[in-house]
Design a protein around this motif. Sequence first.
Motif, PDB file in Angstrom:
ATOM      1  N   SER A   1      39.468  50.810  47.092  1.00 56.07           N
ATOM      2  CA  SER A   1      40.485  49.908  47.620  1.00 56.07           C
ATOM      3  C   SER A   1      41.335  49.336  46.483  1.00 56.07           C
ATOM      4  CB  SER A   1      39.825  48.777  48.408  1.00 56.07           C
ATOM      5  OG  SER A   1      39.100  47.948  47.529  1.00 56.07           O
ATOM      6  N   ASP A   2      42.422  48.656  46.856  1.00 57.29           N
ATOM      7  CA  ASP A   2      43.343  48.085  45.872  1.00 57.29           C
ATOM      8  C   ASP A   2      42.633  47.120  44.927  1.00 57.29           C
ATOM      9  OD1 ASP A   2      45.479  49.489  46.832  1.00 57.29           O
ATOM     10  OD2 ASP A   2      46.305  47.821  47.998  1.00 57.29           O
ATOM     11  N   TRP A   3      41.852  46.197  45.494  1.00 59.19           N
ATOM     12  CA  TRP A   3      41.213  45.187  44.658  1.00 59.19           C
ATOM     13  C   TRP A   3      40.153  45.811  43.748  1.00 59.19           C
ATOM     14  CZ3 TRP A   3      36.078  44.079  44.547  1.00 59.19           C
ATOM     15  CH2 TRP A   3      35.301  44.488  45.639  1.00 59.19           C
ATOM     16  N   GLU A   4      39.467  46.852  44.213  1.00 54.58           N
ATOM     17  CA  GLU A   4      38.477  47.523  43.367  1.00 54.58           C
ATOM     18  C   GLU A   4      39.158  48.221  42.194  1.00 54.58           C
ATOM     19  OE1 GLU A   4      34.828  48.860  46.216  1.00 54.58           O
ATOM     20  OE2 GLU A   4      36.794  49.801  46.615  1.00 54.58           O
ATOM     21  N   HIS A   5      40.304  48.812  42.443  1.00 55.03           N
ATOM     22  CA  HIS A   5      41.068  49.461  41.373  1.00 55.03           C
ATOM     23  C   HIS A   5      41.546  48.422  40.353  1.00 55.03           C
ATOM     24  CE1 HIS A   5      43.625  52.280  39.312  1.00 55.03           C
ATOM     25  NE2 HIS A   5      44.664  51.479  39.510  1.00 55.03           N
ATOM     26  N   VAL A   6      42.038  47.287  40.855  1.00 51.81           N
ATOM     27  CA  VAL A   6      42.499  46.215  39.968  1.00 51.81           C
ATOM     28  C   VAL A   6      41.336  45.681  39.136  1.00 51.81           C
ATOM     29  CG1 VAL A   6      43.417  43.863  39.905  1.00 51.81           C
ATOM     30  CG2 VAL A   6      44.470  45.566  41.386  1.00 51.81           C
ATOM     31  N   LEU A   7      40.188  45.457  39.759  1.00 47.38           N
ATOM     32  CA  LEU A   7      39.007  44.971  39.041  1.00 47.38           C
ATOM     33  C   LEU A   7      38.576  45.964  37.977  1.00 47.38           C
ATOM     34  CD1 LEU A   7      36.685  42.979  38.600  1.00 47.38           C
ATOM     35  CD2 LEU A   7      35.465  44.112  40.468  1.00 47.38           C
ATOM     36  N   ASP A   8      38.519  47.240  38.324  1.00 49.79           N
ATOM     37  CA  ASP A   8      38.128  48.274  37.375  1.00 49.79           C
ATOM     38  C   ASP A   8      39.087  48.322  36.183  1.00 49.79           C
ATOM     39  OD1 ASP A   8      36.530  50.640  36.607  1.00 49.79           O
ATOM     40  OD2 ASP A   8      38.434  51.702  36.964  1.00 49.79           O
ATOM     41  N   THR A   9      40.381  48.302  36.455  1.00 48.50           N
ATOM     42  CA  THR A   9      41.385  48.330  35.395  1.00 48.50           C
ATOM     43  C   THR A   9      41.296  47.082  34.521  1.00 48.50           C
ATOM     44  OG1 THR A   9      42.851  49.621  36.813  1.00 48.50           O
ATOM     45  CG2 THR A   9      43.858  48.527  34.926  1.00 48.50           C
ATOM     46  N   LEU A  10      41.140  45.934  35.158  1.00 47.73           N
ATOM     47  CA  LEU A  10      41.046  44.673  34.424  1.00 47.73           C
ATOM     48  C   LEU A  10      39.852  44.667  33.479  1.00 47.73           C
ATOM     49  CD1 LEU A  10      42.114  41.765  34.028  1.00 47.73           C
ATOM     50  CD2 LEU A  10      40.621  41.083  35.903  1.00 47.73           C
ATOM     51  N   VAL A  11      38.694  45.067  33.960  1.00 42.51           N
ATOM     52  CA  VAL A  11      37.485  45.057  33.130  1.00 42.51           C
ATOM     53  C   VAL A  11      37.595  46.084  32.000  1.00 42.51           C
ATOM     54  CG1 VAL A  11      35.002  45.534  33.138  1.00 42.51           C
ATOM     55  CG2 VAL A  11      36.004  44.136  34.936  1.00 42.51           C
ATOM     56  N   ARG A  12      38.099  47.264  32.320  1.00 41.50           N
ATOM     57  CA  ARG A  12      38.208  48.319  31.322  1.00 41.50           C
ATOM     58  C   ARG A  12      39.225  47.984  30.232  1.00 41.50           C
ATOM     59  NH1 ARG A  12      40.896  52.265  32.913  1.00 41.50           N
ATOM     60  NH2 ARG A  12      40.452  52.073  35.113  1.00 41.50           N
ATOM     61  N   GLU A  13      40.415  47.545  30.643  1.00 39.27           N
ATOM     62  CA  GLU A  13      41.503  47.350  29.691  1.00 39.27           C
ATOM     63  C   GLU A  13      41.557  45.950  29.085  1.00 39.27           C
ATOM     64  OE1 GLU A  13      45.098  48.521  31.649  1.00 39.27           O
ATOM     65  OE2 GLU A  13      44.401  50.579  31.942  1.00 39.27           O
ATOM     66  N   ARG A  14      41.219  44.923  29.834  1.00 37.01           N
ATOM     67  CA  ARG A  14      41.372  43.548  29.354  1.00 37.01           C
ATOM     68  C   ARG A  14      40.054  42.807  29.205  1.00 37.01           C
ATOM     69  NH1 ARG A  14      44.945  42.569  26.458  1.00 37.01           N
ATOM     70  NH2 ARG A  14      44.909  40.396  27.036  1.00 37.01           N
ATOM     71  N   GLY A  15      38.938  43.472  29.527  1.00 33.82           N
ATOM     72  CA  GLY A  15      37.632  42.830  29.432  1.00 33.82           C
ATOM     73  C   GLY A  15      37.326  42.237  28.068  1.00 33.82           C
ATOM     74  N   PRO A  16      37.503  43.022  26.976  1.00 36.24           N
ATOM     75  CA  PRO A  16      37.229  42.455  25.646  1.00 36.24           C
ATOM     76  C   PRO A  16      38.099  41.237  25.320  1.00 36.24           C
ATOM     77  CG  PRO A  16      37.315  44.846  25.535  1.00 36.24           C
ATOM     78  CD  PRO A  16      37.780  44.461  26.918  1.00 36.24           C
TER      79      PRO A  16
END
Length: 179
Positions: free
Chosen positions: A2-17
């Motif tokens: 879903s949209d929110w799962e994609h956003v969460l995945d992208t956020l954690v991967r790219e901006r998590g650190p």
Amino acid sequence: MSDWEHVLDTLVRERGPALVRYAALLTGDLGDADDLVQEALIRSFSQGRPLRETLAAESYVRRAILSIFLDGYRRRRRWAAVRHLLARPDDAEGLEAAASSRIDVQSALLTLRPRLRACVVLRFYDDLTVPEIARQLALSDGTVKRYLSDPIGALEGVIGPLHQDRTEDVTLIHTGSLR
């Protein structure tokens, strides 16, 4: 996905650190910072909010990190006031030794009270203006100016002059020298 799962995945991967470094500036500890980011992510994405853009989601999670940090500080202060009635005092842990060859920004930030620390982090790490900080923390502009003025003097005593155009201090934070 879903949209929110994609956003969460992208956020954690790219901006998590970056989110963890941001939280570490507030908490002073990478382990606590990881926990703080986890809690902010859970609160942000479990409430059914329509977070469909990564940039908006990151902003929302940063605000959650700040709120959770300040709420936790208040809770710990209240507990410290009554803890002696229920438990034995814990052994006090010593502060980590200061780094000998470079400025230890994190230790300097730990000398500040949480709300002052939040103002300094928002000003020098997030590069927000006084009115933007005031909106983030629901304070008046004058209060934010005072909250920035008082700790700047204390920090300058520890790490040297902080000038608006000096990017060295912020660079230390962005490059991960907090570890």
